[in-house]
Design an enzyme around this catalytic site. Structure first.
Site, PDB file in Angstrom:
ATOM      1  N   LYS A 189       0.881  -1.107  -0.165  1.00 38.30           N
ATOM      2  CA  LYS A 189      -0.056   0.054   0.055  1.00 38.30           C
ATOM      3  C   LYS A 189       0.941   1.230  -0.086  1.00 38.30           C
ATOM      4  O   LYS A 189       1.003   1.927   0.948  1.00 38.30           O
ATOM      5  CB  LYS A 189      -1.051   0.019   1.169  1.00 38.30           C
ATOM      6  N   THR A 190       1.479   1.335  -1.091  1.00 35.32           N
ATOM      7  CA  THR A 190       2.709   2.596  -1.107  1.00 35.32           C
ATOM      8  C   THR A 190       1.988   3.489  -2.420  1.00 35.32           C
ATOM      9  O   THR A 190       1.136   3.164  -2.993  1.00 35.32           O
ATOM     10  CB  THR A 190       4.032   2.015  -1.565  1.00 35.32           C
TER      11      THR A 190
END
Length: 307
Positions: free
Chosen positions: A145-146
């Site tokens: 989740k970047t």
């Protein structure tokens, strides 16, 4: 420079970076000055010196990106503190020298990158320290989740903070989540298809909502099972049963809403990996500034070294 636990003594996190990060830095600079540099016109190109100041507590991270920004602008950076060092406000961390216009061209790009990367390293180090104090000896990892286009910096920050970066992209390990399972007709079918596609060199992980799903995934050939959104007691019970049945051949990962406020409840020796986006999503940035040293009356800068 920070090192990775278990790696050779001469290895540092910076040695992991691909050469493509230099192209990424060039794109950042192009984005920030797409046409004329009006402010730069005002100051000109006389040689100048600027001090990088750490203005809030944290862990210093992102040094290679900071260096590359100024290298591409024909400036030099002299670091007075190593990457991974704790920052105590206000600390003179580095000195940057070059044409004053170039210092200002790189200032905001370099500071933004350093602030974000250091914030992630700080959050990663903090949560890891909490887990070690609670007796957890195994791996703390981030997630995928970047931020698109900024993943390399964020993953780098996790590593400097002492954590595992987890998989970097869809080509690194096969993770089968609920949508994969539903779309393929079940866990066993999904795992078998993944193993056929990835071959012997690509691990397969399955996100599981129950112990029965984890057992099915392991029996189908998955090397890693993720116990997702379990309670702390549920994790301990399920992980114990999985280790009794499969031993060290199966890695057990725990994930789902884990933060500093609740992660201690999930600590047990049977959990191999605790993963969380809380060490890199929405974390507080570390505050930095870059201050040009004023010229003295004689034309020389102040060499006192004080902030």
């Amino acid at each position: 420079m920070p090192t990775i636990e278990g790696a050779p003594a001469h290895g540092t996190v910076a040695h992991l970076l691909p050469q493509t990060y230099k192209r990424m830095v060039a794109e950042w600079l192009e984005e920030d000055t797409p046409s004329f540099d009006y402010g730069g016109f005002v100051v000109g190109e006389s040689m100048a010196e600027a001090r990088l100041l750490g203005k809030s507590k944290g862990i210093l991270a992102g040094v290679p990106f900071f260096n590359e920004v100024f290298k591409q602008l024909d400036c030099t950076v002299d670091w007075h503190h190593p990457e991974g060092a704790p920052i105590t406000p206000i600390t003179h961390l580095a000195t940057v020298r070059g044409p004053v216009r170039h210092l200002l061209l790189g200032e905001r790009v370099a500071l933004n990158t350093l602030a974000r990367c250091s914030g992630i390293a700080t959050a990663s180090s903090s949560l890891l320290s909490l887990l070690r104090s609670a007796g957890y000896p195994n791996t703390l990892a981030g997630t995928r989740k970047t931020t698109p286009g900024f993943r390399l910096v964020e993953k780098y920050g996790m590593l400097v903070g002492g954590c595992d970066a987890h998989r970097h992209d869809l080509s690194a390990m096969t993770m089968l989540k609920d949508n994969h399972v539903w779309a393929s007709g079940g866990i066993t079918k999904a795992v078998r298809a993944a193993k056929a596609a990835g071959g012997f060199s690509v691990k397969t992980e399955v996100e599981c909502q129950t112990l029965d799903e984890a057992i099915e995934a392991a029996d189908a050939g998955a090397e890693v099972v993720m116990l997702d959104n379990f309670t702390g007691d549920g994790v301990k019970e399920a992980a114990k049963k999985l280790k009794e049945r499969y031993g060290s051949s199966l890695l057990v990962e725990v994930s789902g809403g884990l933060t500093e406020s609740n992660v201690e409840g999930y600590v047990c020796k049977d959990v191999d990996v605790i993963s969380t986006s809380s060490i890199h999503q929405g974390v507080k940035h570390v505050d930095f500034s870059l201050k040009i040293v004023p010229k003295m009356k004689g034309g020389e800068g102040d060499e006192s070294g004080e902030v």
